[in-house]
Design an enzyme around this catalytic site. Structure first.
Site, mmCIF file in Angstrom:
data_model
loop_
_atom_site.group_PDB
_atom_site.id
_atom_site.type_symbol
_atom_site.label_atom_id
_atom_site.label_comp_id
_atom_site.label_asym_id
_atom_site.label_seq_id
_atom_site.Cartn_x
_atom_site.Cartn_y
_atom_site.Cartn_z
ATOM 1 N N CYS A 28 -5.990 -23.007 49.940
ATOM 2 C CA CYS A 28 -4.637 -22.879 49.404
ATOM 3 C C CYS A 28 -3.888 -24.187 49.654
ATOM 4 O O CYS A 28 -3.869 -24.687 50.783
ATOM 5 C CB CYS A 28 -3.917 -21.719 50.084
ATOM 6 S SG CYS A 28 -2.181 -21.595 49.619
ATOM 7 N N LEU B 30 -28.309 -24.706 35.843
ATOM 8 C CA LEU B 30 -27.761 -23.753 36.800
ATOM 9 C C LEU B 30 -27.588 -24.318 38.211
ATOM 10 O O LEU B 30 -26.580 -24.055 38.865
ATOM 11 C CB LEU B 30 -28.614 -22.484 36.830
ATOM 12 C CG LEU B 30 -28.623 -21.693 35.517
ATOM 13 C CD1 LEU B 30 -29.547 -20.492 35.621
ATOM 14 C CD2 LEU B 30 -27.212 -21.267 35.131
ATOM 15 N N ASP C 193 -9.458 -19.572 50.211
ATOM 16 C CA ASP C 193 -9.433 -18.578 49.144
ATOM 17 C C ASP C 193 -10.871 -18.368 48.684
ATOM 18 O O ASP C 193 -11.642 -19.320 48.597
ATOM 19 C CB ASP C 193 -8.584 -19.055 47.963
ATOM 20 C CG ASP C 193 -7.098 -19.000 48.260
ATOM 21 O OD1 ASP C 193 -6.653 -17.995 48.837
ATOM 22 O OD2 ASP C 193 -6.387 -19.955 47.919
#
EC number: 1.7.1.13
Length: 141
Positions: free
Chosen positions: A56, A80, A63
């Site tokens: 944050c 990927l 977070d």
């Protein structure tokens, strides 16, 4: 090259050597693509990345989110392992939920230019607040 530049380069090099191989891979990570094996066929790719973390920008608290990417490829497909490392690069960034999901979209579009893409960040509740951010991009025809 002056003394300060030389010392800075040596410091950076020694820090890179002290990093674990996974940390180096994350720092060097970029979105890598390869040719779409079925150009002209319209199909959907769904990727779920359940270990997204960032910090944050206001509190510094971590977070956590699951990032969902749904896209219809054009000429390129994202690799990927590369997207996993790219997503892991957010771990130490101070960035809002909104900015992180929008930045992921911008970087994804720049890397593989999909026909359509929708990215959803489903953030774990913090302070009894659950946030979901969804952004979309459609290639102009």
């Amino acid at each position: 090259m002056n003394y300060d530049e030389t010392n800075n380069e040596l410091f950076q090099e020694s820090n890179m050597q002290e990093l674990k191989y996974g940390e180096r891979n994350i720092l060097e990570g970029e979105l890598i693509t390869f040719p779409n094996p079925r150009i002209g066929r319209r199909y959907e790719i769904n990727i779920s990345l359940p270990e997204f973390t960032c910090k944050c920008p206001f509190s510094g608290y971590p977070d956590f989110a699951t990032i969902h990417i749904k896209y219809i490829p054009n000429e390129r497909v994202v690799e990927l392992k590369a997207i996993k490392l790219y997503i892991n690069s957010y771990r130490e960034r101070y960035i809002s939920h909104e900015e992180s999901v929008n930045q992921i979209l911008d970087d994804f579009v720049a890397a593989c230019d999909p026909l359509e893409v929708k990215i959803k960040g489903d953030f774990l509740p913090r302070g009894n607040v659950h946030t979901t951010i969804e952004v979309e991009h459609y290639k102009a025809s």
